[in-house]
Design a protein around this motif. Structure first.
Motif, short mmCIF file in Angstrom:
data_model
loop_
_atom_site.label_atom_id
_atom_site.label_comp_id
_atom_site.label_asym_id
_atom_site.label_seq_id
_atom_site.Cartn_x
_atom_site.Cartn_y
_atom_site.Cartn_z
N THR A 20 0.78 -1.20 -0.10
CA THR A 20 -0.10 -0.01 0.09
C THR A 20 0.63 1.42 0.07
N PHE A 59 -6.33 5.10 7.41
CA PHE A 59 -6.73 3.94 7.12
C PHE A 59 -6.69 2.84 8.27
N THR A 90 -10.48 -0.40 6.01
CA THR A 90 -9.81 -1.12 5.10
C THR A 90 -9.58 -2.49 5.48
N ILE A 112 -13.28 0.39 2.39
CA ILE A 112 -12.19 -0.11 1.18
C ILE A 112 -12.10 -1.66 1.18
N LYS A 114 -9.48 -4.64 0.80
CA LYS A 114 -8.36 -4.87 0.23
C LYS A 114 -8.24 -5.65 -1.00
N ILE A 116 -5.72 -2.25 -1.68
CA ILE A 116 -5.72 -0.79 -2.16
C ILE A 116 -5.03 -0.69 -3.46
N LYS A 120 -8.87 2.92 -6.10
CA LYS A 120 -9.61 3.13 -4.93
C LYS A 120 -8.97 4.67 -4.39
#
Length: 130
Positions: A20, A59, A90, A112, A114, A116, A120
Motif C-alpha cells: 500500500t 486507513f 480497510t 475499502i 483490500k 488498495i 480506489k
C-alpha cells in the motif's frame, strides 16, 4: 504535488503496509505516510500531536490482534480528539455486519476492500477534496 500532506495507516499486515505504501508513493497520494501495526500506537500518536498535525486520512484495518478497528473507533471517540480527518475502514472482510457498522458510524467516511489500488485512491481523493 501530493494529494494529502499526512496520512496514517493502522494495520497489522506487514505485506499490506509495504504494498500500500508503495502504491501511494507511486501515485503521489501523500507527502508523509505513517504506519502503525496496532491501534494503541496510533491512538497514542493522535493524542500527542497538535490539531494542525493530525492526518488528513486514516486507513483502519478491522481485524487486528491487540485492538481491532471497532475498539479503536470506540477509544478514539472517548478521547474526544477533534478528528476532522477522514477515516476509511480497510479490510478483506466482506462481513455484512462490518459493512453496516462502517456505513452507520458518523466518523467513518467509507469502507475499502483490500487490496488498495490506484483507482480506489483516486476515489478517496475525490471524496475528501469535495
Amino acid at each position: 504535488m501530493a494529494a494529502f500532506e499526512k496520512i496514517f495507516i493502522v494495520d497489522d499486515d506487514e505485506l499490506f503496509l509495504i504494498v500500500t505504501k508503495s502504491i501511494m508513493e507511486d501515485e503521489d497520494f501523500a507527502n508523509k505516510i505513517y504506519n502503525f501495526e496496532d491501534g494503541n500506537k496510533a491512538l497514542r500518536q493522535l493524542q500527542s500531536i497538535e490539531k494542525k498535525d493530525l492526518p488528513e486520512v486514516l486507513f483502519l484495518d478491522i481485524n487486528m490482534p491487540m485492538m481491532d478497528g471497532w475498539e479503536f473507533m470506540s477509544a478514539l471517540e472517548e478521547l474526544e480528539i477533534d478528528n476532522n480527518f477522514n477515516i476509511y475502514i480497510t479490510s478483506s472482510s466482506i462481513n455484512p455486519l462490518d459493512l453496516k457498522a462502517a456505513e452507520t458510524n458518523p466518523f467513518i467516511k467509507g469502507f475499502i476492500s483490500k487490496p488498495i489500488d490506484p483507482g480506489k485512491l483516486e476515489k478517496i481523493i475525490k471524496a475528501c477534496k469535495i
